[in-house]
Write a protein that holds these residues in place. Structure first.
Motif, mmCIF file in Angstrom:
data_model
loop_
_atom_site.group_PDB
_atom_site.id
_atom_site.type_symbol
_atom_site.label_atom_id
_atom_site.label_comp_id
_atom_site.label_asym_id
_atom_site.label_seq_id
_atom_site.Cartn_x
_atom_site.Cartn_y
_atom_site.Cartn_z
ATOM 1 N N PHE A 1 39.214 35.336 50.955
ATOM 2 C CA PHE A 1 39.266 34.566 49.716
ATOM 3 C C PHE A 1 40.697 34.129 49.377
ATOM 4 O O PHE A 1 41.671 34.789 49.751
ATOM 5 C CB PHE A 1 38.716 35.398 48.557
ATOM 6 C CG PHE A 1 37.301 35.865 48.767
ATOM 7 C CD1 PHE A 1 36.234 35.033 48.476
ATOM 8 C CD2 PHE A 1 37.044 37.132 49.274
ATOM 9 C CE1 PHE A 1 34.926 35.458 48.679
ATOM 10 C CE2 PHE A 1 35.744 37.562 49.468
ATOM 11 C CZ PHE A 1 34.681 36.722 49.184
ATOM 12 N N HIS A 2 40.774 33.037 48.643
ATOM 13 C CA HIS A 2 42.070 32.601 48.116
ATOM 14 C C HIS A 2 42.514 33.515 46.984
ATOM 15 O O HIS A 2 43.694 33.856 46.866
ATOM 16 C CB HIS A 2 41.967 31.156 47.612
ATOM 17 C CG HIS A 2 43.193 30.689 46.887
ATOM 18 N ND1 HIS A 2 44.419 30.586 47.504
ATOM 19 C CD2 HIS A 2 43.386 30.331 45.583
ATOM 20 C CE1 HIS A 2 45.315 30.163 46.624
ATOM 21 N NE2 HIS A 2 44.717 30.009 45.453
ATOM 22 N N GLN A 3 41.555 33.940 46.170
ATOM 23 C CA GLN A 3 41.870 34.735 44.982
ATOM 24 C C GLN A 3 41.551 36.203 45.219
ATOM 25 O O GLN A 3 40.455 36.550 45.671
ATOM 26 C CB GLN A 3 41.059 34.217 43.784
ATOM 27 C CG GLN A 3 41.348 34.915 42.475
ATOM 28 C CD GLN A 3 40.514 34.339 41.330
ATOM 29 O OE1 GLN A 3 40.005 33.217 41.410
ATOM 30 N NE2 GLN A 3 40.367 35.123 40.274
ATOM 31 N N LYS A 4 42.470 37.067 44.919
ATOM 32 C CA LYS A 4 42.262 38.506 45.073
ATOM 33 C C LYS A 4 41.161 38.986 44.126
ATOM 34 O O LYS A 4 41.002 38.482 43.027
ATOM 35 C CB LYS A 4 43.562 39.260 44.802
ATOM 36 C CG LYS A 4 44.603 39.115 45.907
ATOM 37 C CD LYS A 4 45.857 39.899 45.589
ATOM 38 C CE LYS A 4 46.806 39.941 46.788
ATOM 39 N NZ LYS A 4 47.148 38.606 47.295
ATOM 40 N N GLY A 5 40.399 39.975 44.578
ATOM 41 C CA GLY A 5 39.330 40.529 43.768
ATOM 42 C C GLY A 5 38.042 39.727 43.804
ATOM 43 O O GLY A 5 37.071 40.096 43.140
ATOM 44 N N ALA B 1 32.022 26.389 44.680
ATOM 45 C CA ALA B 1 33.237 26.801 45.395
ATOM 46 C C ALA B 1 33.217 26.270 46.822
ATOM 47 O O ALA B 1 32.161 26.130 47.439
ATOM 48 C CB ALA B 1 33.347 28.325 45.393
ATOM 49 N N CYS B 2 34.410 25.982 47.342
ATOM 50 C CA CYS B 2 34.557 25.408 48.681
ATOM 51 C C CYS B 2 34.780 26.517 49.706
ATOM 52 O O CYS B 2 35.751 27.270 49.610
ATOM 53 C CB CYS B 2 35.730 24.425 48.696
ATOM 54 S SG CYS B 2 36.065 23.733 50.312
ATOM 55 N N LEU C 1 44.778 30.949 52.086
ATOM 56 C CA LEU C 1 45.819 31.533 51.242
ATOM 57 C C LEU C 1 46.559 30.454 50.452
ATOM 58 O O LEU C 1 46.984 30.689 49.321
ATOM 59 C CB LEU C 1 46.808 32.340 52.092
ATOM 60 C CG LEU C 1 46.241 33.591 52.789
ATOM 61 C CD1 LEU C 1 47.336 34.293 53.589
ATOM 62 C CD2 LEU C 1 45.598 34.541 51.787
ATOM 63 N N ASP C 2 46.674 29.256 51.055
ATOM 64 C CA ASP C 2 47.337 28.134 50.377
ATOM 65 C C ASP C 2 46.435 27.438 49.363
ATOM 66 O O ASP C 2 46.892 26.544 48.639
ATOM 67 C CB ASP C 2 47.817 27.101 51.403
ATOM 68 C CG ASP C 2 48.987 27.602 52.236
ATOM 69 O OD1 ASP C 2 49.613 28.589 51.833
ATOM 70 O OD2 ASP C 2 49.256 27.003 53.295
ATOM 71 N N GLY C 3 45.152 27.804 49.320
ATOM 72 C CA GLY C 3 44.234 27.234 48.336
ATOM 73 C C GLY C 3 43.491 25.994 48.779
ATOM 74 O O GLY C 3 42.837 25.342 47.962
ATOM 75 N N ASP D 1 38.369 27.896 48.794
ATOM 76 C CA ASP D 1 38.204 29.088 47.960
ATOM 77 C C ASP D 1 37.938 30.322 48.824
ATOM 78 O O ASP D 1 38.272 31.440 48.433
ATOM 79 C CB ASP D 1 37.048 28.893 46.975
ATOM 80 C CG ASP D 1 37.341 27.785 45.976
ATOM 81 O OD1 ASP D 1 38.356 27.897 45.262
ATOM 82 O OD2 ASP D 1 36.576 26.804 45.929
ATOM 83 N N ALA D 2 37.316 30.092 49.983
ATOM 84 C CA ALA D 2 37.035 31.181 50.918
ATOM 85 C C ALA D 2 36.798 30.568 52.299
ATOM 86 O O ALA D 2 36.458 29.383 52.421
ATOM 87 C CB ALA D 2 35.808 31.981 50.489
ATOM 88 N N ILE D 3 36.985 31.374 53.320
ATOM 89 C CA ILE D 3 36.645 30.963 54.684
ATOM 90 C C ILE D 3 35.878 32.104 55.343
ATOM 91 O O ILE D 3 35.933 33.250 54.885
ATOM 92 C CB ILE D 3 37.887 30.605 55.525
ATOM 93 C CG1 ILE D 3 38.814 31.818 55.683
ATOM 94 C CG2 ILE D 3 38.642 29.427 54.925
ATOM 95 C CD1 ILE D 3 39.965 31.601 56.661
ATOM 96 N N VAL D 4 35.156 31.777 56.413
ATOM 97 C CA VAL D 4 34.402 32.790 57.153
ATOM 98 C C VAL D 4 35.032 32.954 58.535
ATOM 99 O O VAL D 4 35.252 31.970 59.248
ATOM 100 C CB VAL D 4 32.920 32.395 57.328
ATOM 101 C CG1 VAL D 4 32.119 33.613 57.787
ATOM 102 C CG2 VAL D 4 32.345 31.824 56.046
#
Length: 302
Positions: free
Chosen positions: A108-112, A122-123, A159-161, A164-167
């Motif tokens: 994820f881009h965002q922690k938690g 979300a992308c 991480l750069d945004g 929102d997430a990658i697999v």
């Protein structure tokens, strides 16, 4: 001193996992010197293009197999999931080392963050049809966007945004050392939610057919349990005559009473169809699971 030339893709992950396997072999054969011969494959050169457009399975191994047959190299180490069900004539899989974690994970881009907590729309980045259909089964509101490139590039993009997430596969992250970064926001996907690609987490050591000198070197690193499991999964691949254009998944697992084989293939409308079979031996399990998928209307079978 004998020198063995080893073909590998010219990527950080490929060279890292190749060196890890060669270190294992060298523990048993310290008299051997290994020389890495890197290749930039079609799949690497066209990293901006969808795998479905450039030929699917095989685009990461064909050039290396040609070098093997031309005796430019003596063996090659591949991610087994990149290899077609039928090998090129004249080559064989000489050994399959013990498998890493076969599961997928979300970064994820965002922690938690978790899959459940991702905001609506979300992308999520992945170029895998298999991952896409299973994610959309869980979260049909997500926007799935293509994602290519090496592991470091993909991780940096999230991480750069840019996403929102990658697999990604847990095995690759483990081998390249990303799992040692405790700050990396990861959620491991249970196989009941996202069944992995056929042979995911396993490596294959390929050599020329009947090359006894090389085969002798490989026997100590061959893991029979892993080989039995991935061979069963690859039987599913062969029966379906499938490649990466198929949203296909399979996972075989050794159990106390034999083997369990789970498989997934999407229907034409993107619905995930699942099947599970089990037996004391692997014989006929692949054909049974394919038959179950076919009865449920899975896409692309025969």
């Amino acid at each position: 001193m004998t020198v063995i030339k080893v073909g590998t893709r010219n990527s950080k992950l490929a060279q890292t996992q190749t060196k890890q396997v060669l270190d294992q072999i060298q523990q048993f054969h310290p008299e051997i010197t290994f020389e890495l011969v890197p290749y930039t494959t079609k799949g690497d050169r066209l990293s901006h293009v969808s795998l479905q457009e450039i030929g699917g399975k095989g685009v990461f191994v064909k050039e290396i197999e040609r070098a093997l047959l031309d005796k430019e190299i003596d063996l090659a180490i591949h991610s087994l999931k990149d290899m077609p069900a039928l090998l090129v004539e004249g080559c064989q899989i000489g050994a399959i080392p013990k498998r890493e974690d076969a599961r997928d994970c979300l970064i994820f881009h965002q922690k938690g963050m978790t899959l459940e907590r991702l905001p609506k729309g979300a992308c999520v980045g992945t170029s895998s049809l298999r991952r896409k259909v299973q994610l959309l089964k869980l979260r049909p509101d997500l926007e799935i966007r293509d994602l290519r490139g090496n592991i470091d590039t993909r991780v940096q993009k999230v991480l750069d945004g840019e996403y929102d997430a990658i697999v990604l596969a847990m095995a690759g992250l483990s081998r390249i050392g990303w799992l040692e970064d405790e700050a990396l926001p990861i959620e491991v996907l249970d196989v009941s939610d996202c069944l992995p690609a056929i042979s995911q987490g396993a490596l294959a050591i390929e050599c020329r057919q009947g090359d006894m000198n090389v085969l002798h070197l490989l026997k100590e690193v061959h893991d029979k349990e892993t080989a039995d499991e991935v061979t069963l999964e690859r039987e599913v691949l062969a029966l379906m005559q499938a490649d990466c254009t198929f949203p296909l998944a399979a996972l075989a697992q050794k159990t106390s009473s034999g083997y369990q084989l789970d498989a997934m293939l999407a229907t034409a409308d993107g619905t995930c169809v699942y099947a599970r079979v089990s037996g004391e031996k692997t014989q006929n399990l692949a054909s049974q699971v394919v038959e179950q998928l076919e009865k449920q209307g899975a896409f692309g079978i025969r």
